[in-house]
Design a protein around this motif. Structure first.
Motif, mmCIF file in Angstrom:
data_model
loop_
_atom_site.group_PDB
_atom_site.id
_atom_site.type_symbol
_atom_site.label_atom_id
_atom_site.label_comp_id
_atom_site.label_asym_id
_atom_site.label_seq_id
_atom_site.Cartn_x
_atom_site.Cartn_y
_atom_site.Cartn_z
ATOM 1 N N PHE A 31 -49.513 -37.715 -71.352
ATOM 2 C CA PHE A 31 -49.451 -38.560 -72.738
ATOM 3 C C PHE A 31 -49.422 -37.512 -73.745
ATOM 4 O O PHE A 31 -49.560 -37.619 -74.779
ATOM 5 C CB PHE A 31 -50.764 -39.419 -73.114
ATOM 6 C CG PHE A 31 -51.017 -40.522 -72.210
ATOM 7 C CD1 PHE A 31 -50.320 -41.488 -72.570
ATOM 8 C CD2 PHE A 31 -51.957 -40.209 -71.164
ATOM 9 C CE1 PHE A 31 -50.616 -42.556 -71.753
ATOM 10 C CE2 PHE A 31 -52.116 -41.452 -70.332
ATOM 11 C CZ PHE A 31 -51.454 -42.589 -70.567
ATOM 12 N N ASP A 32 -48.230 -36.566 -73.466
ATOM 13 C CA ASP A 32 -48.013 -35.333 -74.538
ATOM 14 C C ASP A 32 -47.054 -35.861 -75.527
ATOM 15 O O ASP A 32 -45.995 -36.539 -75.273
ATOM 16 C CB ASP A 32 -47.149 -34.269 -73.667
ATOM 17 C CG ASP A 32 -46.905 -33.046 -74.677
ATOM 18 O OD1 ASP A 32 -47.525 -32.972 -75.573
ATOM 19 O OD2 ASP A 32 -46.091 -32.305 -74.464
ATOM 20 N N GLY A 33 -47.883 -35.907 -76.837
ATOM 21 C CA GLY A 33 -47.100 -36.428 -77.878
ATOM 22 C C GLY A 33 -47.610 -37.788 -78.277
ATOM 23 O O GLY A 33 -47.082 -38.050 -79.558
ATOM 24 N N HIS A 52 -52.747 -29.128 -69.591
ATOM 25 C CA HIS A 52 -51.566 -29.337 -68.781
ATOM 26 C C HIS A 52 -51.640 -28.971 -67.360
ATOM 27 O O HIS A 52 -52.044 -27.738 -67.157
ATOM 28 C CB HIS A 52 -50.252 -28.654 -69.404
ATOM 29 C CG HIS A 52 -49.048 -29.345 -68.882
ATOM 30 N ND1 HIS A 52 -48.443 -29.110 -67.499
ATOM 31 C CD2 HIS A 52 -48.202 -30.211 -69.461
ATOM 32 C CE1 HIS A 52 -47.489 -29.969 -67.513
ATOM 33 N NE2 HIS A 52 -47.144 -30.355 -68.608
ATOM 34 N N PRO A 53 -51.617 -29.829 -66.288
ATOM 35 C CA PRO A 53 -51.684 -29.511 -64.883
ATOM 36 C C PRO A 53 -50.778 -28.126 -64.503
ATOM 37 O O PRO A 53 -51.487 -27.222 -63.823
ATOM 38 C CB PRO A 53 -51.227 -30.580 -64.191
ATOM 39 C CG PRO A 53 -51.451 -31.929 -65.160
ATOM 40 C CD PRO A 53 -51.326 -31.359 -66.524
ATOM 41 N N PRO A 88 -46.142 -24.336 -71.475
ATOM 42 C CA PRO A 88 -45.944 -25.696 -71.800
ATOM 43 C C PRO A 88 -45.139 -26.301 -72.870
ATOM 44 O O PRO A 88 -44.212 -27.299 -72.615
ATOM 45 C CB PRO A 88 -47.148 -26.428 -71.693
ATOM 46 C CG PRO A 88 -48.012 -25.367 -72.367
ATOM 47 C CD PRO A 88 -47.596 -24.201 -71.966
ATOM 48 N N GLN A 89 -44.837 -25.686 -74.079
ATOM 49 C CA GLN A 89 -44.039 -26.175 -75.162
ATOM 50 C C GLN A 89 -44.615 -27.451 -75.597
ATOM 51 O O GLN A 89 -43.806 -28.302 -75.364
ATOM 52 C CB GLN A 89 -42.722 -26.198 -74.824
ATOM 53 C CG GLN A 89 -42.443 -24.815 -74.987
ATOM 54 C CD GLN A 89 -40.478 -24.426 -75.037
ATOM 55 O OE1 GLN A 89 -40.015 -25.142 -74.218
ATOM 56 N NE2 GLN A 89 -40.276 -23.562 -75.850
ATOM 57 N N LEU A 90 -45.937 -27.922 -75.841
ATOM 58 C CA LEU A 90 -46.319 -29.323 -75.862
ATOM 59 C C LEU A 90 -45.896 -29.890 -77.039
ATOM 60 O O LEU A 90 -45.555 -29.125 -78.196
ATOM 61 C CB LEU A 90 -47.847 -29.008 -76.003
ATOM 62 C CG LEU A 90 -48.673 -28.460 -74.769
ATOM 63 C CD1 LEU A 90 -50.080 -28.271 -75.067
ATOM 64 C CD2 LEU A 90 -48.660 -29.411 -73.638
ATOM 65 N N LEU A 91 -45.846 -31.116 -77.259
ATOM 66 C CA LEU A 91 -45.525 -31.918 -78.325
ATOM 67 C C LEU A 91 -46.760 -32.158 -79.240
ATOM 68 O O LEU A 91 -46.974 -32.312 -80.445
ATOM 69 C CB LEU A 91 -44.972 -33.250 -77.936
ATOM 70 C CG LEU A 91 -43.788 -33.449 -77.382
ATOM 71 C CD1 LEU A 91 -43.002 -34.523 -76.969
ATOM 72 C CD2 LEU A 91 -42.519 -32.579 -78.059
ATOM 73 N N PRO A 138 -60.709 -33.258 -66.236
ATOM 74 C CA PRO A 138 -60.364 -31.626 -65.874
ATOM 75 C C PRO A 138 -59.432 -31.557 -64.509
ATOM 76 O O PRO A 138 -59.764 -32.109 -63.484
ATOM 77 C CB PRO A 138 -61.616 -30.884 -65.707
ATOM 78 C CG PRO A 138 -62.614 -31.784 -66.202
ATOM 79 C CD PRO A 138 -62.114 -33.329 -66.171
ATOM 80 N N PHE A 139 -58.291 -30.900 -64.638
ATOM 81 C CA PHE A 139 -57.421 -30.722 -63.701
ATOM 82 C C PHE A 139 -57.731 -29.349 -63.056
ATOM 83 O O PHE A 139 -57.770 -28.442 -63.631
ATOM 84 C CB PHE A 139 -55.804 -30.585 -64.246
ATOM 85 C CG PHE A 139 -54.969 -30.610 -63.110
ATOM 86 C CD1 PHE A 139 -54.567 -31.872 -62.456
ATOM 87 C CD2 PHE A 139 -54.368 -29.479 -62.417
ATOM 88 C CE1 PHE A 139 -53.625 -32.096 -61.421
ATOM 89 C CE2 PHE A 139 -53.474 -29.661 -61.286
ATOM 90 C CZ PHE A 139 -53.053 -30.818 -60.806
ATOM 91 N N THR A 140 -57.841 -29.364 -61.809
ATOM 92 C CA THR A 140 -58.430 -28.218 -61.068
ATOM 93 C C THR A 140 -57.623 -28.101 -59.909
ATOM 94 O O THR A 140 -56.976 -28.743 -59.433
ATOM 95 C CB THR A 140 -59.928 -28.417 -60.578
ATOM 96 O OG1 THR A 140 -60.059 -29.505 -59.537
ATOM 97 C CG2 THR A 140 -60.899 -28.525 -61.692
ATOM 98 N N ARG A 141 -57.365 -26.866 -59.055
ATOM 99 C CA ARG A 141 -56.722 -26.529 -57.970
ATOM 100 C C ARG A 141 -57.113 -27.434 -56.843
ATOM 101 O O ARG A 141 -56.404 -28.183 -56.071
ATOM 102 C CB ARG A 141 -56.794 -25.066 -57.554
ATOM 103 C CG ARG A 141 -56.032 -24.240 -58.585
ATOM 104 C CD ARG A 141 -56.301 -22.886 -57.903
ATOM 105 N NE ARG A 141 -55.438 -21.893 -58.766
ATOM 106 C CZ ARG A 141 -54.168 -21.760 -58.720
ATOM 107 N NH1 ARG A 141 -53.294 -22.370 -57.751
ATOM 108 N NH2 ARG A 141 -53.125 -21.011 -59.545
ATOM 109 N N GLN A 142 -58.454 -27.958 -56.849
ATOM 110 C CA GLN A 142 -58.977 -28.731 -55.719
ATOM 111 C C GLN A 142 -58.345 -30.132 -55.868
ATOM 112 O O GLN A 142 -57.825 -30.794 -55.182
ATOM 113 C CB GLN A 142 -60.712 -28.889 -56.068
ATOM 114 C CG GLN A 142 -61.319 -29.750 -54.891
ATOM 115 C CD GLN A 142 -62.724 -29.815 -54.922
ATOM 116 O OE1 GLN A 142 -63.191 -29.289 -55.972
ATOM 117 N NE2 GLN A 142 -63.378 -30.497 -53.980
#
Length: 309
Positions: A22-24, A55-56, A66-69, A91-95
């Motif tokens: 949901f960026d932006g 961002h993942p 990432p250059q987010l909006l 939360p995005f994690t490596r797992q």
């Protein structure tokens, strides 16, 4: 909408959900959420957006920019304007990244009580992102979860997406970007000391240091902008670039000449909204030529914004 940032003790009722960055929070996202709410009404269930505070790819690639909006505070504020009942900041994690698509859907089913999943028209998930929508439907049947595919919002052959909007901003096409966003793209931050060259040219500028280093800065050039300081709105002329005529070095600056304004605003918060692209940055043969161009730029902006000259 209730934003949930800690899911340890969460107990959601059976719900309909969708997932994405949901960026932006642009018009394409809003169209997706309207479809989500329609499914919620059909099934008489509350609705939930599942998104990520970071961002993942930033988790997976330490050097990723990432250059987010929209950075997280703005994204949360924009999400609050939508009609969904919940927003879960997962939360995005490596797992998490190692889960297969089926395992991830099982997580949604077991942890968040998702009984129906609305998937964006181009969305892929799972550690290899190789499965198709038909695979998601099959997994949903096994898990007791209905899966639906949302329609894209298409205008004049363009599917509105965050990547399309980023490309527009990188080309300076802020009017088109704003149309797809449904609001004026902006940068905010603190006014810091600059080289004070603009003052000598008759165009004093406020130099902006953005509060979010990951947010996309539009293409270099001159823009008509709206400036917000202390709750008040002003018109202005903004330049993004390296000031080649005055040779101030390689560092990029974001500086705005605020019309009819003379207050000391060093170290105060400022927001600039991009309204129109005027021209690209260029090197002039002399300071006089630069001053003449700045005067023409200002007159162009006054005309575009219907201001009194």
């Amino acid at each position: 909408m209730k934003i949930i940032t800690d899911d340890i003790q969460i107990s959601l009722p059976p719900c309909v959900a969708t997932i994405g960055c949901f960026d932006g929070v642009h018009r394409g996202h809003r169209y997706l959420v309207r479809q989500l709410c329609q499914v919620g009404e059909e099934r008489r269930m509350p609705t939930a957006l599942i998104t990520f505070p970071v961002h993942p790819r930033q988790v997976m690639q330490a050097d990723y920019q990432p250059q987010l909006l929209s950075c997280l505070p703005q994204k949360e504020a924009l999400l609050q304007t939508l009609d969904a009942d919940y927003c879960i900041m997962l939360p995005f994690t490596r797992q998490l990244s190692q889960l297969s698509a089926r395992e991830f859907m099982a997580l949604l089913r077991n942890r968040f009580n998702v009984r129906a999943l609305v998937i964006g028209y181009d969305h892929r998930f799972g550690h290899n992102r190789s499965e198709s929508f038909h695979d998601y439907c099959r997994y949903g049947e096994e898990l007791g979860m209905e899966v639906r595919q949302a329609r894209a919002l298409v205008e004049e052959g363009v599917s509105i997406s965050s990547s399309v909007i980023r490309d527009l901003l990188k080309r300076g096409q802020v009017e088109d970007a704003n149309h797809y966003l449904s609001y004026h793209y902006y940068l905010d931050g603190v006014v810091v000391d600059g080289y004070k060259v603009g003052r000598k040219l008759g165009f004093p500028t406020a130099n902006l240091r953005p509060s979010c280093a990951d947010k996309l800065v539009p293409a270099e050039g001159v823009y008509a902008v709206a400036v917000y300081i202390g709750g008040k709105r002003y018109a202005g002329m903004l330049n993004i670039g390296h000031r080649p005529t005055v040779d101030n070095g390689a560092e990029r600056s974001i500086e705005v000449n605020i019309f009819d304004f003379s207050e000391d605003i060093y170290y105060k918060q400022m927001r600039v909204e991009f309204l129109h692209y005027i021209r690209g940055e260029k090197k002039f043969d002399s300071l006089d030529a630069l001053i003449s161009q700045l005067r023409r730029d200002k007159e162009t902006i006054i005309h575009l914004l219907n201001l009194q000259s």
